[in-house]
Design an enzyme around this catalytic site. Structure first.
Site, mmCIF file in Angstrom:
data_model
loop_
_atom_site.group_PDB
_atom_site.id
_atom_site.type_symbol
_atom_site.label_atom_id
_atom_site.label_comp_id
_atom_site.label_asym_id
_atom_site.label_seq_id
_atom_site.Cartn_x
_atom_site.Cartn_y
_atom_site.Cartn_z
ATOM 1 N N CYS A 1 0.810 -1.225 0.000
ATOM 2 C CA CYS A 1 0.000 0.000 0.000
ATOM 3 C C CYS A 1 0.842 1.274 0.000
ATOM 4 O O CYS A 1 0.513 2.240 -0.683
ATOM 5 C CB CYS A 1 -0.991 0.007 1.162
ATOM 6 S SG CYS A 1 -0.251 -0.093 2.802
ATOM 7 N N ASP B 1 -7.185 5.900 -1.782
ATOM 8 C CA ASP B 1 -6.839 4.733 -0.985
ATOM 9 C C ASP B 1 -6.389 3.592 -1.898
ATOM 10 O O ASP B 1 -7.130 3.191 -2.800
ATOM 11 C CB ASP B 1 -8.060 4.301 -0.166
ATOM 12 C CG ASP B 1 -7.720 3.311 0.932
ATOM 13 O OD1 ASP B 1 -6.764 2.532 0.757
ATOM 14 O OD2 ASP B 1 -8.413 3.302 1.970
ATOM 15 N N HIS C 1 -6.028 0.513 -1.043
ATOM 16 C CA HIS C 1 -6.502 -0.777 -0.534
ATOM 17 C C HIS C 1 -7.756 -1.240 -1.275
ATOM 18 O O HIS C 1 -8.840 -1.376 -0.704
ATOM 19 C CB HIS C 1 -6.787 -0.683 0.966
ATOM 20 C CG HIS C 1 -5.584 -0.420 1.784
ATOM 21 N ND1 HIS C 1 -5.078 0.857 1.965
ATOM 22 C CD2 HIS C 1 -4.760 -1.252 2.461
ATOM 23 C CE1 HIS C 1 -4.005 0.791 2.735
ATOM 24 N NE2 HIS C 1 -3.790 -0.481 3.053
#
Length: 443
Positions: A132, A322, A324
């Site tokens: 990430c 993000d 993720h």
């Protein structure tokens, strides 16, 4: 446009950045985006963002609703304006929150991918659970490259057909930038996660290891240096990583200043630690004010074990992209590959107080004038409000000289990087759920 692509787009001129950077203006509404990158988002009335009092900032641009010049409520209109821009009314009115959506969706979104070719020295065919922070670093670098080759005002308009030569060239550059990040080891994708992991070995990393923000900053520097050996497009671009939260001005001049007055464009990365175990709230206004600067390319950080790429804010909430969200690898080496998965339509927000103290702030300074403007104005953004000018803990510092001894990159993680224990604890999985991030809903 900087660089050597042979295509010129007038770059945005820096404005008087000392005036009006913390404006607060009126209101607007927009519906919730239909697609969210994560599941588990809290969705209730308290998650909504009311723009009646609060503008939204996105990397130096401010978006909000404002009354028309007549002052009539009936003729109110949405307005999107650049930070401190002194433009005629007819140029300011009419963009508004639709402008925010267009600006946000134009940011290149890097996420987890699966089913890509294995990385050298490993059996990994996905970076889910460990990549990430690398993806966040890719996003910040991609934003710098968009500014470098296309300009800060470029917008991706997927529903609009290409109508002229300029738009065709912009589409080609857009695709080229994404292709550089393609998920496999290839000279045509010098900024891939495969190449980042390979270069990370010099930092003592191996495939599957976590990275902190400072580690990624040094990895990005190595990445551009390596890419420039095989790709002429990077010849006029340098990456400088501040050492111990200090920017050494003479070192940047030595790096960027060429013969006959030429200048290399600069990506300036500043790893910082804003607190001990938790984010020190005294730095909150400083951090958000940096996001109002037109040459800011965002912040990589997030929460412990959960990296995010921060691109804006509203009130005390940071707006972010993000990584993720696991998507299938896209074969970017095919003609007219799909761009959809590289752009996110769902802004998300996180309370500033939840931020991990370790982060890295990025700036793109395309010209010598930009760099010198940065030097002249940045100090006023670095000292927390309400403390004396002699406060000894600004976000970072400037030094007019040169760093006597450069950081030994292979051992760097044991100096500044020891503060990244939240990011690099072994044998831990990061969280793919996002219970503490909320959809950025403008109602």
């Amino acid at each position: 446009m900087n660089g050597s692509s042979g295509f010129s787009i007038p770059s945005h001129e820096l404005n008087d950045l000392n005036n009006g950077l913390r404006q607060s203006s009126s209101s607007s509404k927009v519906n919730k985006a239909p697609h969210t990158p994560l599941t588990n988002a809290r969705d209730n009335a308290e998650d909504s963002i009311d723009l009646k009092e609060s503008p939204v900032w996105l990397l130096g641009r401010c978006y909000h609703r404002k009354l028309s010049p007549t002052g009539s409520l009936e003729s109110s209109t949405e307005v999107g304006m650049e930070a401190t821009a002194h433009q005629p009314m007819e140029q300011i009115y009419g963009e508004g929150i639709e402008g925010f959506k267009s600006d946000f969706v134009s940011k290149i979104w890097m996420t987890y991918r699966r089913e890509f070719p294995t990385m050298t020295g490993s059996t990994f065919t996905t970076d889910c659970g460990w990549g990430c922070m690398l993806r966040s670093g890719q996003m910040m670098l991609a934003q710098a490259l968009v500014c470098h080759f296309l300009g800060r005002s470029w917008r991706w308009l997927p529903e609009k057909p290409i109508q002229n030569a300029r738009e065709f060239q912009e589409d080609c550059l857009h695709r080229k930038i994404i292709k550089w990040f393609g998920d496999k080891s290839s000279v045509n994708s010098p900024l891939s996660i495969h190449q980042m992991v390979s270069l990370g070995e010099a930092l003592g990393k191996k495939p599957g290891d976590w990275y902190g923000p400072a580690s990624v900053a040094h990895c990005l520097k190595s990445l551009i240096a390596s890419a420039s050996k095989e790709n002429y497009e990077f010849d006029h671009l340098e990456v400088y990583v501040a050492q111990d939260s200090t920017v050494y001005i003479q070192d940047i001049y030595s790096m960027c200043q060429l013969l006959h007055g030429a200048w290399k464009s600069l990506i300036l990365l500043v790893p910082v630690k804003l607190g001990t175990e938790k984010f020190n709230p005294i730095y909150g206004p400083c951090l958000t004010s940096l996001l109002t600067l037109d040459f800011c390319i965002g912040i990589i950080g997030g929460r412990p074990k959960h990296s995010l790429y921060f691109v804006g804010y509203q009130d005390d909430k940071l707006i972010h992209l993000d990584p993720h969200y696991c998507q299938e690898m896209v074969d970017v080496w095919q003609p007219n590959f799909s761009l959809q998965s590289f752009h996110c339509r769902s802004p998300r927000k996180m309370p500033l107080a939840k931020m991990d103290p370790s982060c890295c702030i990025g700036f793109y300074l395309g010209t010598q004038h930009d760099f010198e403007t940065f030097i002249n104005i940045i100090k006023s953004f670095l000292v927390p409000q309400g403390v004396s000018s002699g406060y000894e803990y600004p976000i970072f510092t400037l030094n007019n000289g040169s760093c006597d001894s450069l950081m030994d990159t292979p051992n760097a993680r044991y100096s500044f990087f020891e503060t990244e224990q939240h990011w690099v604890t072994p044998h831990m999985q990061d969280s793919d759920t996002d219970l503490e991030s909320e959809e950025f809903v403008l109602v």
